[in-house]
Design a protein around this motif. Structure first.
Motif: not given
Lengths: 332, 763
Positions: A326-332
């Protein structure tokens, strides 16, 4: 014209009213238990506090120092009992706690790389594990598993090496009463540096012993009850770390505020040294790789099995990526 | 100045300025804008081409490194020696030979190319078996992606921070296969990133704020920038350009960079390298030339404006000076100087206008003469009116400041005039009084009296005095002495009645007070003269009484005890004793007895008085309540006398109680109290004797202190007690006064000064 301006005025009033309507969020008071005494090892937290990162997430953070008398068990106990909300403990300690069914979770790893290694004198020509054969070595208690793992990985029998009872002292190596000293690169190794002693450092990490060190942990309960608080705390802490790496001198100054007796020079050296342990460039600060956790578990399983009987930890349950993503806005 | 406000000068100036500046501004703005657009276009294209070139250069460099590694990994000698190393034991001489070969090959290639080190990894466990840096041998890289991927293909890693080196590195790797085509090892090399830095920082033909750098997926700065040298891998970049590039976009534009500075820039997402490439220049620098143009335009505009101002000033003065003279002339004529002429000789419109003015002045002069006479008449009339008004004002002022009520009513009782003094009366404000009838303003009985008095004055046709009681606003009633008289206008009959009322309330009160004081004084004098008289008489009686008593005693002694005359003698003795007591008391009242004044405590005096009469009081079932503190100041007195006074008062109280309650009652009690008080700047001790007995009738109160006045049966009192007490107290410069309500209570207050002025030795 008048109607338009009246409408505009009305709209402005309404909009500003909307802004004001948001009630001020109550400040959350949390306690963070550090693994060890105040030093630049926790600079990210100090910076987050000093630069108001926690404050802007509406968190009032108290950073409690650990020490020789505050064992990992005490830290865990306080966490589970709710005396502290977050704790920074070693990755191996975390896995051990999970192994013993403690309801805690890891949300980020600050020290991505293993700070342990062997210090040997420059002139000794001991610069890789094979060179340790037939030599006298001091290994600290919490380094024993890694030491054993390294020996087995390098194909060295335990009996090939003479272990000398551990001392937190640099003289045995200098006087030649031992040949290698297993130390933290960011800890006692700096003492050699400060004395102007040239030394080799054999990183455990270089020989396949990948160990996550300082890990931010909290309870399953807090993650379920107040995920926003967990996210906000982590966000501010990681921001603190990024700032600390960008401004090492400021990070040291912030640390010295917590313990004025610390040596600025030593903390500065520690800061410089720990940067490559914290931030690898491969992934963002705090990131966790499940593969590494699995490897650690693999390395530790012998001891676990010895003490508590064999079983497998569900790493994906114990190490929560949700907040980092969430913080680094990644979905992997 | 000649031109102020919206004069012709101002308008001229405005016109000239507008004429000078508007075209300049429009032209200037347009050229500035087009220059700016041009520059943006130029810089953007330049930066974009730089970005593209740099990308190509990076690709070329990496392609070159890859090719080198690929070539080396496919080199037959390298392949054979790799197989040897993997298969043979360390102690094997062939191993050593192969090792030596590979190392020398690695070192040679590293030197030639941009590699900092090169090494061979055992494909089975990722261990470094041969390396250009000897100390790297034995290390494991089995977890590294360049090992994992390098086993299959040529691989170029992301740039990351090396733990043992503490520096960022980029690894290139390639599989090495043995002669039979099986994987034997992985060849890997660390690229020298200094070269990458150099590529990015190399001069680009733009100014000193132009820079190009790389940012990875975590926003981490990969190469140094112009503004932050030595910051690669120690800084995170959150500029807008990097943000766009990391979203996978490539383009050009104006944005805010990581320093918060507006820049013109190009951004590219290098998909193969997973890196963002930013190439940018500060707007301030890019626009420097166009800013120069802007400054020139501004300079010209200012110059043009100055010229316009000077021209406008010159022209407006030429127009406004004659106009100004005309204005002055018109003013002069307006002020009455009809002989004034402007005499402007110019041939233009202003000259014509001035001639017309001069002609008009001449005509005016002729008209003015007849007008002046009329004006004089008006002036005189106005003077008379002023005098009248002044008179009226004076009168009103006198009326308003008069301390008495002054009013005029019409003959039917309507108020025509009142002065300000009426404000204190209980009635509406003055302006509402006028026109009202006297019966509307006062209560009926008051109005009746007033109106009767008014009519009396009308009838008498001369001033009539009367006393009238009128209420004030504060609710108090005041007595007024009013003089009323009829008022005549021109007619023979009076048109109203004037009333002048003087408040005599205070005077009356003082008169009454004086009368009361005089009555008191008379009473006192009467008592005094009685005292003197009684004293004289008593003195004269005292000696014969002694004689009578002695003779009676002699008679009694000489008589036979059986003789009944003895009874008569005894009766004489008893009666003479009675007379002696009376005389003694009279003398006391007349101050014939002498005693020294000495300090005494009032509590002691009260106590000794009580010791004499306590038995009697108890016998009568009277309760005594005492509140006489011990610590009151001592008073200078004749304590025997004061004791007598107190005894008198207590006896009176007892008698009054017995009269009201023959038997026991809870209210049958005497309260004696003493306390300190201050009056007339002196300290006094007040001793009060209070009883809730029969009280004293008002008609008796006046005579109470008279000698021989008593309400008691003849055998119980002489009527001298209170008068003697009064005398004693007066002699002590004290006061004895009383208040009583018949049937309820009586209170006597004995006030004695602490210091009465008498000396110890005074007799």
């Amino acid at each position: 014209m008048k109607i338009i301006s009246a409408l505009l005025l009305l709209a402005a009033t309404f909009l500003s009213g909307c802004e004001r309507q948001e009630p001020p969020k109550p400040v959350e008071r949390i306690n963070v238990q550090l693994k060890w005494v105040h030093q630049v090892q926790f600079a990210g937290c100090y910076i987050a506090e000093k630069n108001g990162f926690y404050q802007s997430e509406n968190i009032d953070t108290t950073l409690s120092a650990g020490g020789a008398d505050i064992s990992a068990d005490i830290i865990l106990n306080d966490l589970i009992e709710g005396k502290s909300h977050f704790a920074i403990i070693g990755g191996d300690e975390f896995l051990k706690a999970i192994y013993m069914d403690n309801p805690i979770v890891a949300i980020a790893v600050i020290f991505q790389r293993n700070p342990y290694g062997y210090a040997t004198l420059k002139g000794s020509k001991i610069c890789r594990p094979e060179n340790l054969i037939g030599k006298k070595i001091m290994v600290p208690n919490d380094g024993k598993i890694q030491h054993d793992a390294l020996l087995s990985k390098s194909g060295i029998a335990e009996t090939d090496i003479e272990q000398i009872p551990y001392k937190r002292d640099i003289t045995p190596l200098l006087t030649g009463s031992i040949d290698a000293h297993m130390v933290y690169r960011t800890g006692m190794a700096l003492a050699f540096e400060e004395k102007g002693i040239e030394f080799n450092f054999i990183w455990m990490d270089d020989y396949g012993i990948q160990f996550y060190a300082d890990t931010i942990v909290t309870t399953e309960h807090l993650v379920q009850q107040n995920p926003k608080l967990v996210e906000n705390f982590l966000k501010a802490t990681l921001k603190g770390w990024r700032y600390a790496i960008e401004h090492p001198a400021e990070a040291v100054d912030a640390t010295l505020k917590y313990d004025t007796t610390l040596s600025r020079y030593r903390q500065m050296r520690m800061m410089d040294t720990q940067i490559s342990l914290i931030h690898t460039g491969k992934s963002p600060i705090g990131w966790m790789d499940m593969v590494v956790w699995e490897r650690m578990q693999d390395t530790l399983k012998r001891e676990y099995a010895l003490l508590h009987g064999y079983k497998k930890i569900d790493i994906n349950k114990a190490c929560i990526m949700e907040f980092l993503k969430k913080i680094y806005d990644r979905s992997e | 100045m000649v031109f102020i406000n919206r004069g012709i000068g101002t308008r001229l100036l405005a016109c000239f300025l507008l004429l000078a500046i508007i075209p300049l501004s429009v032209v200037g703005f347009m050229s500035y804008q087009s220059g700016r657009q041009r520059i943006i276009f130029d810089v953007e294209s330049h930066l974009e081409s730089i970005a593209i070139l740099k990308e190509q250069e990076i690709d070329n460099w990496i392609g070159h490194l890859s090719n080198t590694l690929k070539w080396l990994s496919e080199n037959p000698a390298v392949r054979i020696n790799t197989s040897t190393i993997i298969l043979k034991d360390v102690s094997d001489p062939e191993y050593r030979k192969a090792h030596e070969f590979l190392i020398s090959e690695f070192r040679r290639t590293s030197h030639l190319e941009h590699f900092s080190r090169m090494f061979l990894l055992d494909s089975s466990d990722g261990r470094i078996v041969a390396a250009s840096d000897e100390e790297w041998e034995g290390r494991f890289r089995n977890n590294e992606e360049y090992f994992v991927h390098g086993k299959k293909n040529l691989y170029v890693s992301d740039i990351f921070l090396s733990l043992p080196l503490g520096q960022p590195i980029m690894a290139v790797s390639a599989p090495i296969k043995d002669s039979s085509g099986h994987l034997a090892g992985v060849l890997a090399a660390h690229a020298d990133l200094q070269y990458l830095n150099d590529i990015m920082l190399a001069l680009n033909g733009l100014g000193r704020t132009a820079e190009t750098f790389l940012v990875n997926k975590s926003n981490l700065l990969i190469t140094n920038t112009v503004f932050t040298p030595e910051s690669a891998f120690q800084k995170w970049i959150f500029g807008q350009g990097a943000k766009w590039a990391l979203e996978g976009k490539s383009g050009i534009g104006q944005f805010i960079d990581y320093r918060g500075v507006p820049v013109i820039g190009a951004y590219r997402w290098l998909e193969h390298r997973k890196l963002a490439l930013i190439s940018k220049q500060d707007e301030s620098e890019a626009f420097a030339s166009v800013i120069g143009l802007r400054d020139v335009i501004l300079g010209v505009a200012v110059f043009a404006a100055l010229i316009a101002i000077i021209l406008a000033l010159f022209l407006s003065r030429a127009i406004t000076i004659p106009i100004h003279r005309m204005v002055e002339g018109a003013g002069e004529i307006g002020n009455g100087n009809l002989d004034h002429r402007m005499n402007i000789k110019s041939a233009d419109e202003i000259g014509v206008l001035s001639k017309a003015f001069d002609l008009m002045a001449g005509n005016l002069r002729a008209i003015t003469v007849s007008r002046n006479e009329l004006a004089k008449e008006i002036f005189d009339r106005k003077k008379v009116e002023d005098a009248l008004r002044k008179n009226e004002r004076q009168l009103q002022t006198i009326l308003d400041h008069s301390p008495v009520l002054i009013s005029i009513k019409s003959t039917d009782g309507t108020v025509i005039l009142v002065n300000k003094k009426f404000e204190i009366l209980d009635m509406p404000p003055i302006d509402e009084i006028i026109g009202k009838n006297v019966f509307d303003l006062f209560p009926e009985d008051v109005a009746d009296t007033l109106w009767k008095n008014d009519l009396a004055a009308l009838k008498a046709d001369k001033p009539v005095e009367s006393e009238e009681v009128i209420r004030h606003k504060d609710g108090s009633s005041h007595t007024y002495l009013t003089v009323k008289f009829p008022v005549y206008g021109d007619a023979e009959r009076p048109f109203g009645i004037c009333a002048i009322s003087n408040d005599i309330t205070e005077r009356k009160r003082m008169e009454k007070e004086r009368r009361d004081t005089e009555a008191k004084l008379r009473q006192q004098q009467k008592l005094e003269s009685i005292g003197i008289l009684a004293g004289g008489v008593a003195h004269e009686i005292n000696n014969p009484i002694n004689g009578i008593m002695n003779y009676a005693q002699l008679i009694k002694d000489r008589l036979n005890p059986e003789n009944t005359l003895i009874d008569f003698a005894e009766e004489i003795i008893i009666e003479t004793n009675r007379v002696a007591t009376i005389v003694h008391n009279l003398l006391a009242f007349a101050r014939y007895e002498k005693e020294f004044h000495s300090p005494a405590r009032i509590s002691d005096i009260v106590e000794s008085a009580l010791s004499l009469i306590r038995t009697v009081i108890r016998h009568d079932q009277v309760t005594l309540k005492m509140d006489v503190p011990d610590d009151l100041p001592e008073i200078r007195c004749r304590s025997q006398q004061i004791q007598q006074v107190l005894m008198n008062l207590m006896t009176n109280a007892r008698d009054a109680l017995n009269e009201k309650y023959p038997e026991y009652d809870e209210n049958k009690k005497i309260i004696i109290s003493a306390y300190l008080l201050e009056k007339e700047g002196k300290k006094w001790i007040r001793t009060s004797v209070v009883d809730q007995g029969s009280g004293i009738a008002p008609e008796i109160q006046e005579r109470m202190f008279d000698p021989f006045f008593t309400t008691k049966p003849r055998d119980r009192g002489t009527g001298l007690g209170l008068s003697i007490s009064y005398g004693i107290v007066r002699e002590h410069k004290g006061m004895l006064h009383m208040e009583s309500v018949q049937g309820k209570y009586t209170q006597f207050n004995l006030d004695l000064p602490v210091e009465n002025g008498s000396n110890l030795d005074e007799t």
